[in-house]
Each structure stands twice: as structure tokens, then as C-alpha cells.
Write a protein that holds these residues in place. Structure first.
Motif, PDB file in Angstrom:
ATOM      1  N   MET A 193       0.811  -1.210   0.000  1.00 39.64           N
ATOM      2  CA  MET A 193       0.000   0.000   0.000  1.00 39.64           C
ATOM      3  C   MET A 193       0.851   1.269   0.000  1.00 39.64           C
ATOM      4  SD  MET A 193      -3.143   0.815  -0.152  1.00 39.64           S
ATOM      5  CE  MET A 193      -4.258   2.107   0.199  1.00 39.64           C
ATOM      6  N   PRO A 194       1.958   1.332   0.769  1.00 43.14           N
ATOM      7  CA  PRO A 194       2.785   2.558   0.718  1.00 43.14           C
ATOM      8  C   PRO A 194       3.303   2.874  -0.680  1.00 43.14           C
ATOM      9  CG  PRO A 194       3.390   1.247   2.630  1.00 43.14           C
ATOM     10  CD  PRO A 194       2.434   0.412   1.805  1.00 43.14           C
ATOM     11  N   LYS A 195       3.623   1.853  -1.464  1.00 45.94           N
ATOM     12  CA  LYS A 195       4.084   2.084  -2.836  1.00 45.94           C
ATOM     13  C   LYS A 195       2.988   2.727  -3.674  1.00 45.94           C
ATOM     14  CE  LYS A 195       7.463  -1.643  -3.040  1.00 45.94           C
ATOM     15  NZ  LYS A 195       7.819  -2.922  -3.662  1.00 45.94           N
ATOM     16  N   LYS A 196       1.756   2.325  -3.439  1.00 46.63           N
ATOM     17  CA  LYS A 196       0.634   2.874  -4.204  1.00 46.63           C
ATOM     18  C   LYS A 196       0.370   4.323  -3.810  1.00 46.63           C
ATOM     19  CE  LYS A 196      -1.194  -1.600  -5.183  1.00 46.63           C
ATOM     20  NZ  LYS A 196      -2.261  -2.374  -5.641  1.00 46.63           N
ATOM     21  N   ILE A 197       0.556   4.641  -2.551  1.00 44.09           N
ATOM     22  CA  ILE A 197       0.409   6.028  -2.097  1.00 44.09           C
ATOM     23  C   ILE A 197       1.493   6.891  -2.722  1.00 44.09           C
ATOM     24  CG2 ILE A 197       0.548   7.549  -0.082  1.00 44.09           C
ATOM     25  CD1 ILE A 197      -0.759   5.221   1.523  1.00 44.09           C
ATOM     26  N   ILE A 198       2.721   6.389  -2.730  1.00 47.23           N
ATOM     27  CA  ILE A 198       3.834   7.132  -3.343  1.00 47.23           C
ATOM     28  C   ILE A 198       3.575   7.320  -4.838  1.00 47.23           C
ATOM     29  CG2 ILE A 198       6.296   6.996  -3.937  1.00 47.23           C
ATOM     30  CD1 ILE A 198       6.658   5.630  -1.134  1.00 47.23           C
ATOM     31  N   LEU A 199       3.046   6.293  -5.492  1.00 44.44           N
ATOM     32  CA  LEU A 199       2.731   6.389  -6.921  1.00 44.44           C
ATOM     33  C   LEU A 199       1.743   7.533  -7.178  1.00 44.44           C
ATOM     34  CD1 LEU A 199       2.792   5.328  -9.848  1.00 44.44           C
ATOM     35  CD2 LEU A 199       0.950   3.756  -9.191  1.00 44.44           C
ATOM     36  N   ILE A 200       0.696   7.595  -6.390  1.00 43.16           N
ATOM     37  CA  ILE A 200      -0.300   8.661  -6.569  1.00 43.16           C
ATOM     38  C   ILE A 200       0.339  10.026  -6.328  1.00 43.16           C
ATOM     39  CG2 ILE A 200      -2.394   9.690  -5.561  1.00 43.16           C
ATOM     40  CD1 ILE A 200      -2.990   7.390  -7.461  1.00 43.16           C
ATOM     41  N   LEU A 201       1.162  10.143  -5.295  1.00 50.25           N
ATOM     42  CA  LEU A 201       1.808  11.429  -5.001  1.00 50.25           C
ATOM     43  C   LEU A 201       2.750  11.859  -6.124  1.00 50.25           C
ATOM     44  CD1 LEU A 201       2.508  11.031  -1.171  1.00 50.25           C
ATOM     45  CD2 LEU A 201       0.695  12.371  -2.288  1.00 50.25           C
ATOM     46  N   ILE A 202       3.366  10.906  -6.787  1.00 52.85           N
ATOM     47  CA  ILE A 202       4.220  11.221  -7.938  1.00 52.85           C
ATOM     48  C   ILE A 202       3.360  11.599  -9.152  1.00 52.85           C
ATOM     49  CG2 ILE A 202       5.811  10.203  -9.629  1.00 52.85           C
ATOM     50  CD1 ILE A 202       6.981   8.556  -7.262  1.00 52.85           C
ATOM     51  N   LEU A 203       2.239  10.915  -9.323  1.00 55.42           N
ATOM     52  CA  LEU A 203       1.379  11.160 -10.474  1.00 55.42           C
ATOM     53  C   LEU A 203       0.689  12.520 -10.431  1.00 55.42           C
ATOM     54  CD1 LEU A 203      -0.419   7.727 -11.038  1.00 55.42           C
ATOM     55  CD2 LEU A 203       1.227   8.832 -12.562  1.00 55.42           C
ATOM     56  N   ILE A 204       0.343  13.006  -9.251  1.00 62.44           N
ATOM     57  CA  ILE A 204      -0.475  14.218  -9.142  1.00 62.44           C
ATOM     58  C   ILE A 204       0.124  15.410  -9.893  1.00 62.44           C
ATOM     59  CG2 ILE A 204      -1.255  15.965  -7.471  1.00 62.44           C
ATOM     60  CD1 ILE A 204      -2.320  13.647  -5.769  1.00 62.44           C
ATOM     61  N   PRO A 205       1.381  15.797  -9.663  1.00 64.16           N
ATOM     62  CA  PRO A 205       1.895  16.944 -10.423  1.00 64.16           C
ATOM     63  C   PRO A 205       1.986  16.675 -11.927  1.00 64.16           C
ATOM     64  CG  PRO A 205       3.414  16.340  -8.652  1.00 64.16           C
ATOM     65  CD  PRO A 205       2.324  15.329  -8.668  1.00 64.16           C
ATOM     66  N   ILE A 206       2.313  15.463 -12.297  1.00 63.02           N
ATOM     67  CA  ILE A 206       2.419  15.110 -13.720  1.00 63.02           C
ATOM     68  C   ILE A 206       1.047  15.202 -14.382  1.00 63.02           C
ATOM     69  CG2 ILE A 206       2.944  13.230 -15.344  1.00 63.02           C
ATOM     70  CD1 ILE A 206       5.017  12.252 -13.185  1.00 63.02           C
ATOM     71  N   LEU A 207       0.039  14.646 -13.740  1.00 62.17           N
ATOM     72  CA  LEU A 207      -1.304  14.644 -14.307  1.00 62.17           C
ATOM     73  C   LEU A 207      -1.917  16.032 -14.323  1.00 62.17           C
ATOM     74  CD1 LEU A 207      -2.645  11.309 -12.792  1.00 62.17           C
ATOM     75  CD2 LEU A 207      -1.660  11.705 -15.059  1.00 62.17           C
ATOM     76  N   SER A 208      -1.592  16.834 -13.325  1.00 59.14           N
ATOM     77  CA  SER A 208      -2.066  18.226 -13.312  1.00 59.14           C
ATOM     78  C   SER A 208      -1.482  18.978 -14.509  1.00 59.14           C
ATOM     79  CB  SER A 208      -1.670  18.909 -12.006  1.00 59.14           C
ATOM     80  OG  SER A 208      -2.151  20.225 -11.973  1.00 59.14           O
ATOM     81  N   PHE A 209      -0.203  18.778 -14.760  1.00 53.18           N
ATOM     82  CA  PHE A 209       0.450  19.406 -15.903  1.00 53.18           C
ATOM     83  C   PHE A 209      -0.191  18.934 -17.215  1.00 53.18           C
ATOM     84  CE2 PHE A 209       3.639  19.241 -19.284  1.00 53.18           C
ATOM     85  CZ  PHE A 209       3.937  20.593 -19.410  1.00 53.18           C
ATOM     86  N   LEU A 210      -0.483  17.638 -17.316  1.00 53.01           N
ATOM     87  CA  LEU A 210      -1.108  17.113 -18.533  1.00 53.01           C
ATOM     88  C   LEU A 210      -2.497  17.715 -18.741  1.00 53.01           C
ATOM     89  CD1 LEU A 210      -0.047  13.357 -18.419  1.00 53.01           C
ATOM     90  CD2 LEU A 210       0.813  15.152 -19.946  1.00 53.01           C
TER      91      LEU A 210
END
Length: 179
Positions: A1-18
Motif C-alpha cells: 500500500m505505501p508504494k501505491k500512495i507514493i505512486l499517486i503522489l508522484i502522479l499528481i503533479p504530472i497529471l495536473s500538468f497534462l
């Protein structure tokens, strides 16, 4: 589960930019000279564009979200991306519903911007329900092995993190006083 939380936290700025890049491309497509900000794309005086042109600009950001959501419904590998993109649109629409209930109808989201102030609450409510349903479906696809409480926690946690991130970007845009 911690890996999935980290994944989402990494995705948020990238997806916001997209998402914002979608608005930028939409503005370029209609002949505007858009300026990319952290939280929005400024295309200057919107009144010089037709309603159709403004729709293209306005909906090209959410179109990026919809493409990611569609990809995640087709291929489970994209589930975290689609889940995050659904939460990205859920956050401002739920916030808008609460503002509209309180009579503050001047606030807009991508979904409510082109509707009259009287109809905005219904549009925000409709899209809130839609994005919540999509996020629930994608939570089940992405996190099939965890309990319902954790799935609900992931959904609300991601939505709240998105909301905070969007407020931070809005604050930074205002502080930077773009030229």
C-alpha cells in the motif's frame, strides 16, 4: 500500500500538468496565444472567441482526464492514472457544490464555467456523482485485494490531496503575479 500512495503522489503533479496542457493545446487550436500557469491556462480576453471556441478551450483539459479514464477502463495497468484523474475532477466539483449551496455561484470549474449561475449547482452535482462513480469503479480495479474501508480511504484521501494541491497551485499563481 505505501508504494501505491507514493505512486499517486508522484502522479499528481504530472497529471495536473497534462490536464493544463490539454487546455493549452485547446487554446492554441482556436488561435489564442495561451499562457500556461501552474493552475490554469490564461488565453486573455475570452470574449473575443465564439462560444464554440471557448468550449474547445474549456473542455480540452478535461478531455485529457477522460482519455486517461478511458484507457484505465480498457487496460487495468492504467487504473492508478484513471483513478487519480477522476479524483482530480471530483475535488473541485464537490467543492463547487458546497459553494453553490451557500449561494456563491461565481466560482466555476471546467465543467460549470459555461453554464448559467442558476444551473451550475446541478452541473457540479451531476459531474461530482459521475466522477465519484468512476473513481469507485477504478478503486476496485486498482486495489482489488484491500478492504472496502481502505478503498474508501484511498478515494477520499486522493481527492483531498488533489484539492489541497490545486489550492496550493492557485495560491502560487496569485503570489507569482504572472506577467
Amino acid at each position: 500500500m505505501p508504494k501505491k500512495i507514493i505512486l499517486i503522489l508522484i502522479l499528481i503533479p504530472i497529471l495536473s500538468f497534462l490536464h493544463e496542457s490539454g487546455h493549452w493545446l485547446g487554446a492554441k487550436a482556436i488561435g489564442a496565444e495561451p499562457k500556461m500557469r501552474l493552475q490554469h491556462v490564461d488565453m486573455g480576453d475570452e470574449s473575443r472567441f465564439s462560444p464554440l471556441q471557448r468550449s474547445i478551450w474549456n473542455w480540452s483539459g478535461p478531455a485529457v482526464n477522460y482519455a486517461a479514464i478511458a484507457a484505465s477502463l480498457i487496460n487495468p495497468w492504467f487504473s492508478p492514472v484513471g483513478f487519480a484523474m477522476a479524483c482530480h475532477r471530483l475535488a473541485p466539483n464537490v467543492f463547487a457544490v458546497f459553494l453553490y449551496i451557500g449561494g456563491r455561484t461565481s466560482f466555476t470549474t471546467d465543467e460549470t464555467k459555461q453554464f448559467s449561475k442558476e444551473r451550475r449547482i446541478w452541473v457540479a452535482l451531476l459531474f461530482s456523482i459521475l466522477y465519484l462513480a468512476i473513481a469507485v469503479i477504478l478503486t476496485a480495479k486498482w486495489l482489488p485485494d484491500i478492504g472496502m474501508g481502505y478503498k474508501i480511504g484511498a478515494l477520499f484521501g486522493c481527492t483531498i490531496v488533489w484539492f489541497g494541491y490545486l489550492i496550493l497551485l492557485d495560491f502560487l499563481d496569485k503570489r507569482l503575479q504572472w506577467v
